[in-house]
Scaffold this motif. Structure first.
Motif, PDB file in Angstrom:
ATOM      1  N   GLY A 108     -39.093   8.230 -17.053  1.00 16.41           N
ATOM      2  CA  GLY A 108     -40.192   8.944 -16.578  1.00 16.41           C
ATOM      3  C   GLY A 108     -39.890   9.699 -15.444  1.00 16.41           C
ATOM      4  O   GLY A 108     -40.774  10.566 -14.957  1.00 16.41           O
ATOM      5  N   VAL A 109     -38.849   9.395 -14.708  1.00 11.71           N
ATOM      6  CA  VAL A 109     -38.360  10.139 -13.494  1.00 11.71           C
ATOM      7  C   VAL A 109     -37.856  11.279 -13.611  1.00 11.71           C
ATOM      8  O   VAL A 109     -36.344  11.066 -14.453  1.00 11.71           O
ATOM      9  CB  VAL A 109     -37.834   8.979 -12.504  1.00 11.71           C
ATOM     10  CG1 VAL A 109     -37.553   9.834 -11.390  1.00 11.71           C
ATOM     11  CG2 VAL A 109     -39.058   7.943 -12.211  1.00 11.71           C
ATOM     12  N   ILE A 110     -37.912  12.510 -13.371  1.00 11.12           N
ATOM     13  CA  ILE A 110     -37.012  13.503 -13.384  1.00 11.12           C
ATOM     14  C   ILE A 110     -35.984  13.463 -12.261  1.00 11.12           C
ATOM     15  O   ILE A 110     -36.287  13.433 -10.985  1.00 11.12           O
ATOM     16  CB  ILE A 110     -37.785  14.739 -13.410  1.00 11.12           C
ATOM     17  CG1 ILE A 110     -38.748  14.842 -14.663  1.00 11.12           C
ATOM     18  CG2 ILE A 110     -36.995  15.983 -13.180  1.00 11.12           C
ATOM     19  CD1 ILE A 110     -39.839  15.891 -14.487  1.00 11.12           C
ATOM     20  N   GLY A 124     -38.211  -8.909 -13.725  1.00 12.95           N
ATOM     21  CA  GLY A 124     -37.517  -8.470 -12.611  1.00 12.95           C
ATOM     22  C   GLY A 124     -37.879  -7.227 -12.243  1.00 12.95           C
ATOM     23  O   GLY A 124     -38.831  -6.474 -12.773  1.00 12.95           O
ATOM     24  N   TYR A 125     -37.416  -6.690 -11.163  1.00  8.72           N
ATOM     25  CA  TYR A 125     -37.979  -5.391 -10.201  1.00  8.72           C
ATOM     26  C   TYR A 125     -37.045  -4.750  -9.947  1.00  8.72           C
ATOM     27  O   TYR A 125     -35.909  -5.078  -9.621  1.00  8.72           O
ATOM     28  CB  TYR A 125     -38.748  -5.821  -9.090  1.00  8.72           C
ATOM     29  CG  TYR A 125     -39.892  -6.462  -9.326  1.00  8.72           C
ATOM     30  CD1 TYR A 125     -41.260  -6.191  -9.402  1.00  8.72           C
ATOM     31  CD2 TYR A 125     -39.775  -8.057  -9.038  1.00  8.72           C
ATOM     32  CE1 TYR A 125     -42.347  -6.944  -9.609  1.00  8.72           C
ATOM     33  CE2 TYR A 125     -41.049  -8.927  -9.576  1.00  8.72           C
ATOM     34  CZ  TYR A 125     -42.307  -8.505  -9.611  1.00  8.72           C
ATOM     35  OH  TYR A 125     -43.161  -9.291  -9.913  1.00  8.72           O
ATOM     36  N   LYS A 168     -45.110   1.070 -13.313  1.00  7.09           N
ATOM     37  CA  LYS A 168     -44.995   2.453 -12.955  1.00  7.09           C
ATOM     38  C   LYS A 168     -44.405   2.358 -11.759  1.00  7.09           C
ATOM     39  O   LYS A 168     -43.576   3.356 -11.240  1.00  7.09           O
ATOM     40  CB  LYS A 168     -46.364   3.172 -12.932  1.00  7.09           C
ATOM     41  CG  LYS A 168     -46.693   3.601 -14.338  1.00  7.09           C
ATOM     42  CD  LYS A 168     -47.968   4.103 -14.397  1.00  7.09           C
ATOM     43  CE  LYS A 168     -48.655   4.366 -15.938  1.00  7.09           C
ATOM     44  NZ  LYS A 168     -50.009   4.191 -15.845  1.00  7.09           N
ATOM     45  N   GLU A 169     -44.825   1.485 -10.895  1.00  7.24           N
ATOM     46  CA  GLU A 169     -44.210   1.284  -9.480  1.00  7.24           C
ATOM     47  C   GLU A 169     -44.433   0.062  -9.076  1.00  7.24           C
ATOM     48  O   GLU A 169     -45.485  -0.561  -8.480  1.00  7.24           O
ATOM     49  CB  GLU A 169     -45.327   2.077  -8.204  1.00  7.24           C
ATOM     50  CG  GLU A 169     -45.127   2.152  -7.064  1.00  7.24           C
ATOM     51  CD  GLU A 169     -43.816   2.651  -6.515  1.00  7.24           C
ATOM     52  OE1 GLU A 169     -42.804   1.971  -5.983  1.00  7.24           O
ATOM     53  OE2 GLU A 169     -43.519   4.069  -6.993  1.00  7.24           O
ATOM     54  N   GLY A 170     -43.198  -0.465  -8.941  1.00  9.72           N
ATOM     55  CA  GLY A 170     -42.853  -2.085  -8.823  1.00  9.72           C
ATOM     56  C   GLY A 170     -42.846  -2.277  -7.395  1.00  9.72           C
ATOM     57  O   GLY A 170     -43.040  -3.439  -6.913  1.00  9.72           O
TER      58      GLY A 170
END
Length: 165
Positions: free
Chosen positions: A148-150, A49-50, A14-16
């Motif tokens: 998932g990001v608008i 990876g990120y 969700k938040e790398g």
């Protein structure tokens, strides 16, 4: 796989960019344990990876053209779709490739500097492969949501039509 590793993977998916000390607090473990788990998961190629999700429309940089190409192929005896998929994903233009169910077999996401460059890729590289029967190209016109990001502007106004009896 250990339960803590599964929790860690869910958090960084969700938040790398989450820092080790925040992850350690959330997982109720030490920073060293978090960093050891991350190194282990990277070594096992579970974490591949990120990456950052960027809204290129808000920059001065010219956006690339993104296209999704539906591809029908003839699978090869003994290797199925894997051999043709490998040939396709090795092209530098290919950003993603998926085996699909339904009317077509493969879904190829590519990027190019222009529609002409995408068309050239399809006509000269993709459709000339022996196993490729047909292609259908769809150009991305606008991105509303990705991973998932608008991407649209945030405004709190409710634009729904009022319906009353």
């Amino acid at each position: 796989m250990k339960e803590k590793e599964q929790e860690l993977l869910s958090l960084i998916e969700k938040e790398g960019r989450m820092e080790s000390h925040h992850l350690a607090k959330m997982l109720d473990t030490t920073i060293d344990d978090v960093e050891d788990m991350l190194r282990s998961l990277e070594k096992q190629k579970i974490i591949l990876g990120y990456s950052a999700l960027i809204d290129w429309t808000k920059t001065d940089i010219q956006e690339n053209v993104t296209a999704m190409i539906d591809v029908k192929v003839t699978p090869k005896r003994g290797v199925g779709f894997d051999a043709v998929a490998e040939r396709i994903y090795r092209f530098k233009e290919v950003k993603a490739l998926y085996l699909m169910s339904g009317t077509y077999d493969l879904s190829v996401a590519i990027e190019g500097k222009s529609m002409s460059e995408v068309a050239q890729f399809v006509s000269e590289k993709l459709s000339t492969l022996d196993s490729v029967i047909s292609t259908t190209t769809h150009f991305q016109l606008k991105k509303y949501k990705h991973d998932g990001v608008i991407f649209t502007e945030d405004d709190d106004d409710d634009h729904r039509m009022v319906v009353s009896p």
